[in-house]
Each structure stands twice: as C-alpha cells, then as structure tokens.
Design a protein around this motif. Structure first.
Motif, PDB file in Angstrom:
ATOM      1  N   GLY A  45       0.685  -1.537  -0.050  1.00 33.32           N
ATOM      2  CA  GLY A  45      -0.175   0.122   0.114  1.00 33.32           C
ATOM      3  C   GLY A  45       0.805   1.119   0.064  1.00 33.32           C
ATOM      4  N   LYS A  46       0.454   2.379   0.099  1.00 34.29           N
ATOM      5  CA  LYS A  46       0.686   3.380   0.249  1.00 34.29           C
ATOM      6  C   LYS A  46       2.098   3.772   0.996  1.00 34.29           C
ATOM      7  CE  LYS A  46       0.274   8.674   0.190  1.00 34.29           C
ATOM      8  NZ  LYS A  46      -1.171   9.581  -0.433  1.00 34.29           N
ATOM      9  N   PRO A  47       3.352   4.303   1.009  1.00 31.96           N
ATOM     10  CA  PRO A  47       3.966   4.221   2.270  1.00 31.96           C
ATOM     11  C   PRO A  47       3.299   5.289   3.088  1.00 31.96           C
ATOM     12  CG  PRO A  47       4.818   5.036   0.558  1.00 31.96           C
ATOM     13  CD  PRO A  47       3.561   4.483   0.063  1.00 31.96           C
ATOM     14  N   ASP A  48       3.592   5.434   4.668  1.00 35.07           N
ATOM     15  CA  ASP A  48       3.015   5.877   5.858  1.00 35.07           C
ATOM     16  C   ASP A  48       3.676   7.429   5.866  1.00 35.07           C
ATOM     17  OD1 ASP A  48       1.379   5.000   6.919  1.00 35.07           O
ATOM     18  OD2 ASP A  48       2.355   3.806   6.869  1.00 35.07           O
ATOM     19  N   ASN A  49       5.230   7.318   4.889  1.00 33.24           N
ATOM     20  CA  ASN A  49       6.493   8.081   5.228  1.00 33.24           C
ATOM     21  C   ASN A  49       7.103   8.126   4.197  1.00 33.24           C
ATOM     22  OD1 ASN A  49       8.004  10.857   5.848  1.00 33.24           O
ATOM     23  ND2 ASN A  49       8.085   9.325   7.406  1.00 33.24           N
ATOM     24  N   CYS A  50       7.881   9.580   3.403  1.00 24.91           N
ATOM     25  CA  CYS A  50       9.225   9.283   2.875  1.00 24.91           C
ATOM     26  C   CYS A  50      10.259  10.048   2.710  1.00 24.91           C
ATOM     27  CB  CYS A  50       8.314   8.628   0.734  1.00 24.91           C
ATOM     28  SG  CYS A  50       7.831   7.011   0.795  1.00 24.91           S
ATOM     29  N   SER A  51      11.391   9.711   2.668  1.00 24.75           N
ATOM     30  CA  SER A  51      12.424  10.744   2.938  1.00 24.75           C
ATOM     31  C   SER A  51      13.630  11.187   2.056  1.00 24.75           C
ATOM     32  CB  SER A  51      12.826  11.719   4.246  1.00 24.75           C
ATOM     33  OG  SER A  51      13.498  10.092   4.510  1.00 24.75           O
ATOM     34  N   GLU A  52      14.352  12.329   0.927  1.00 21.97           N
ATOM     35  CA  GLU A  52      15.033  11.680   0.053  1.00 21.97           C
ATOM     36  C   GLU A  52      16.535  12.457   0.330  1.00 21.97           C
ATOM     37  OE1 GLU A  52      15.279  11.289  -4.543  1.00 21.97           O
ATOM     38  OE2 GLU A  52      13.257  11.710  -3.226  1.00 21.97           O
ATOM     39  N   ALA A  53      17.032  11.776   0.122  1.00 20.55           N
ATOM     40  CA  ALA A  53      18.754  12.268  -0.021  1.00 20.55           C
ATOM     41  C   ALA A  53      19.386  11.599  -0.039  1.00 20.55           C
ATOM     42  CB  ALA A  53      19.065  12.510   2.162  1.00 20.55           C
ATOM     43  N   LEU A  54      20.411  12.140  -1.553  1.00 18.24           N
ATOM     44  CA  LEU A  54      21.536  11.454  -2.165  1.00 18.24           C
ATOM     45  C   LEU A  54      21.107  10.615  -2.705  1.00 18.24           C
ATOM     46  CD1 LEU A  54      24.127  11.775   0.695  1.00 18.24           C
ATOM     47  CD2 LEU A  54      24.420  13.990  -1.497  1.00 18.24           C
ATOM     48  N   PHE A  55      19.924  11.239  -3.716  1.00 19.31           N
ATOM     49  CA  PHE A  55      19.415   9.502  -4.318  1.00 19.31           C
ATOM     50  C   PHE A  55      18.887   8.437  -3.980  1.00 19.31           C
ATOM     51  CE2 PHE A  55      22.841  12.313  -6.478  1.00 19.31           C
ATOM     52  CZ  PHE A  55      22.495  13.018  -7.057  1.00 19.31           C
ATOM     53  N   VAL A  56      19.006   8.569  -2.840  1.00 20.60           N
ATOM     54  CA  VAL A  56      18.142   7.441  -2.176  1.00 20.60           C
ATOM     55  C   VAL A  56      16.509   8.166  -1.317  1.00 20.60           C
ATOM     56  CG1 VAL A  56      18.180   5.857  -0.289  1.00 20.60           C
ATOM     57  CG2 VAL A  56      20.490   7.158  -1.704  1.00 20.60           C
ATOM     58  N   VAL A  60       8.868   4.582   4.913  1.00 17.99           N
ATOM     59  CA  VAL A  60       8.507   3.462   5.413  1.00 17.99           C
ATOM     60  C   VAL A  60       6.533   3.389   5.976  1.00 17.99           C
ATOM     61  CG1 VAL A  60       8.455   3.858   7.877  1.00 17.99           C
ATOM     62  CG2 VAL A  60      10.039   5.080   7.354  1.00 17.99           C
ATOM     63  N   TRP A  61       6.554   1.701   5.689  1.00 18.67           N
ATOM     64  CA  TRP A  61       5.133   1.656   6.373  1.00 18.67           C
ATOM     65  C   TRP A  61       4.492   1.286   7.381  1.00 18.67           C
ATOM     66  CZ3 TRP A  61       7.782   1.190   1.639  1.00 18.67           C
ATOM     67  CH2 TRP A  61       7.393   1.464   0.316  1.00 18.67           C
ATOM     68  N   GLY A  62       4.113   1.778   8.421  1.00 14.89           N
ATOM     69  CA  GLY A  62       3.783   1.596   9.037  1.00 14.89           C
ATOM     70  C   GLY A  62       4.117   2.778  10.455  1.00 14.89           C
ATOM     71  N   ASN A  63       4.561   2.699  11.656  1.00 10.18           N
ATOM     72  CA  ASN A  63       4.815   2.781  12.845  1.00 10.18           C
ATOM     73  C   ASN A  63       6.423   3.111  13.787  1.00 10.18           C
ATOM     74  OD1 ASN A  63       4.723   1.589  14.738  1.00 10.18           O
ATOM     75  ND2 ASN A  63       2.249   2.154  14.730  1.00 10.18           N
ATOM     76  N   GLU A  64       7.072   3.472  14.888  1.00  2.00           N
ATOM     77  CA  GLU A  64       8.062   3.030  15.174  1.00  2.00           C
ATOM     78  C   GLU A  64       7.879   1.956  16.000  1.00  2.00           C
ATOM     79  OE1 GLU A  64       9.361   6.203  18.153  1.00  2.00           O
ATOM     80  OE2 GLU A  64       8.755   7.871  16.523  1.00  2.00           O
ATOM     81  N   GLN A  65       7.071   1.503  16.286  1.00  2.00           N
ATOM     82  CA  GLN A  65       6.293   0.541  16.707  1.00  2.00           C
ATOM     83  C   GLN A  65       6.657  -1.123  15.865  1.00  2.00           C
ATOM     84  OE1 GLN A  65       4.344   3.013  17.607  1.00  2.00           O
ATOM     85  NE2 GLN A  65       6.367   3.826  19.868  1.00  2.00           N
ATOM     86  N   LYS A  66       5.918  -1.303  14.807  1.00  2.00           N
ATOM     87  CA  LYS A  66       5.681  -1.493  13.754  1.00  2.00           C
ATOM     88  C   LYS A  66       6.021  -1.472  12.149  1.00  2.00           C
ATOM     89  CE  LYS A  66       2.583  -5.337  12.896  1.00  2.00           C
ATOM     90  NZ  LYS A  66       0.986  -5.722  12.483  1.00  2.00           N
ATOM     91  N   ASN A  67       7.082  -2.022  11.768  1.00  2.00           N
ATOM     92  CA  ASN A  67       6.726  -1.377  10.658  1.00  2.00           C
ATOM     93  C   ASN A  67       8.040  -1.941   9.597  1.00  2.00           C
ATOM     94  OD1 ASN A  67      10.312  -0.297  10.356  1.00  2.00           O
ATOM     95  ND2 ASN A  67       9.438   0.683  12.056  1.00  2.00           N
ATOM     96  N   ILE A  68       7.458  -1.519   7.823  1.00  6.11           N
ATOM     97  CA  ILE A  68       8.613  -1.848   7.476  1.00  6.11           C
ATOM     98  C   ILE A  68       9.053  -0.977   6.699  1.00  6.11           C
ATOM     99  CG2 ILE A  68       9.065  -2.867   4.634  1.00  6.11           C
ATOM    100  CD1 ILE A  68       6.583  -5.493   5.415  1.00  6.11           C
ATOM    101  N   THR A  69      10.929  -0.757   6.514  1.00 10.31           N
ATOM    102  CA  THR A  69      11.345  -0.484   5.345  1.00 10.31           C
ATOM    103  C   THR A  69      12.073  -0.782   4.603  1.00 10.31           C
ATOM    104  OG1 THR A  69      11.793   1.397   7.495  1.00 10.31           O
ATOM    105  CG2 THR A  69      13.207   2.160   5.939  1.00 10.31           C
ATOM    106  N   VAL A  70      11.768   0.313   3.500  1.00  9.26           N
ATOM    107  CA  VAL A  70      12.447  -0.106   2.328  1.00  9.26           C
ATOM    108  C   VAL A  70      13.694   1.503   1.694  1.00  9.26           C
ATOM    109  CG1 VAL A  70      12.649  -0.288  -0.513  1.00  9.26           C
ATOM    110  CG2 VAL A  70      10.961  -1.300   1.216  1.00  9.26           C
ATOM    111  N   SER A  71      14.790   1.054   0.742  1.00  5.52           N
ATOM    112  CA  SER A  71      15.345   2.439   0.876  1.00  5.52           C
ATOM    113  C   SER A  71      15.354   1.876  -1.173  1.00  5.52           C
ATOM    114  CB  SER A  71      17.227   2.086   1.319  1.00  5.52           C
ATOM    115  OG  SER A  71      16.973   2.594   2.204  1.00  5.52           O
TER     116      SER A  71
END
Length: 86
Positions: A45-56, A60-71
C-alpha cells in the motif's frame, strides 16, 4: 433495534479493516532487491512516510513500533528491513 444492528455492523467492519494490516511477514518476504517502487506499493500500500537524500528515497510503512522500511535508488529497492513484523 435497527440502530443496534447498524452499530454492530459498523464496529465489525472497523475491526475487519484494522485487522487487515499489510505489515505481515508474508508481504515482507515478497520484497526483493531490485523490485520497483510501484511493485512495493502494490504489496504494502501507500507508504506512511518517505524522505529523500543523496539520490536515495527511504520509505516507511507503519510506525516506530511496527514497520517495514525500504530504501530505493533509481526507483529500485536496494535495502529493506522490518521491525516487529509477524
């Protein structure tokens, strides 16, 4: 009586929606190096948060307690991790 039935149906529907999280080990195992951003969104589904730095782009899907992070670099997954996913 009708109001009680409607309330029960609404509460049941809400419980079903909350219980259908896409943050599962099954979905996490579908993420592979090189998979595209669009494919990850189809899985999680749609990510809860995205950030970008140096072409990366880090999403993050989820919150601080439970999540999946993809770069992503160039729209392709290069790193991914999970926290408290079952």
């Amino acid at each position: 009586m009708l109001v009680r039935i409607r309330l029960t149906l609404v509460l049941f529907s809400l419980a079903m929606l909350l219980g259908c999280s896409k943050l599962t080990m099954e979905n996490y195992s579908k993420i592979k190096t090189g998979i595209g951003y669009t494919e990850v969104v189809k899985i999680l589904g749609k990510p809860d948060n995205c950030s970008e730095a140096l072409f990366v782009r880090n999403c993050v899907w989820g919150n601080e307690q439970k999540n999946i992070t993809v770069s992503f670099v160039g729209d392709k997954a290069i790193l991914f991790s999970s926290k408290n996913i079952k």
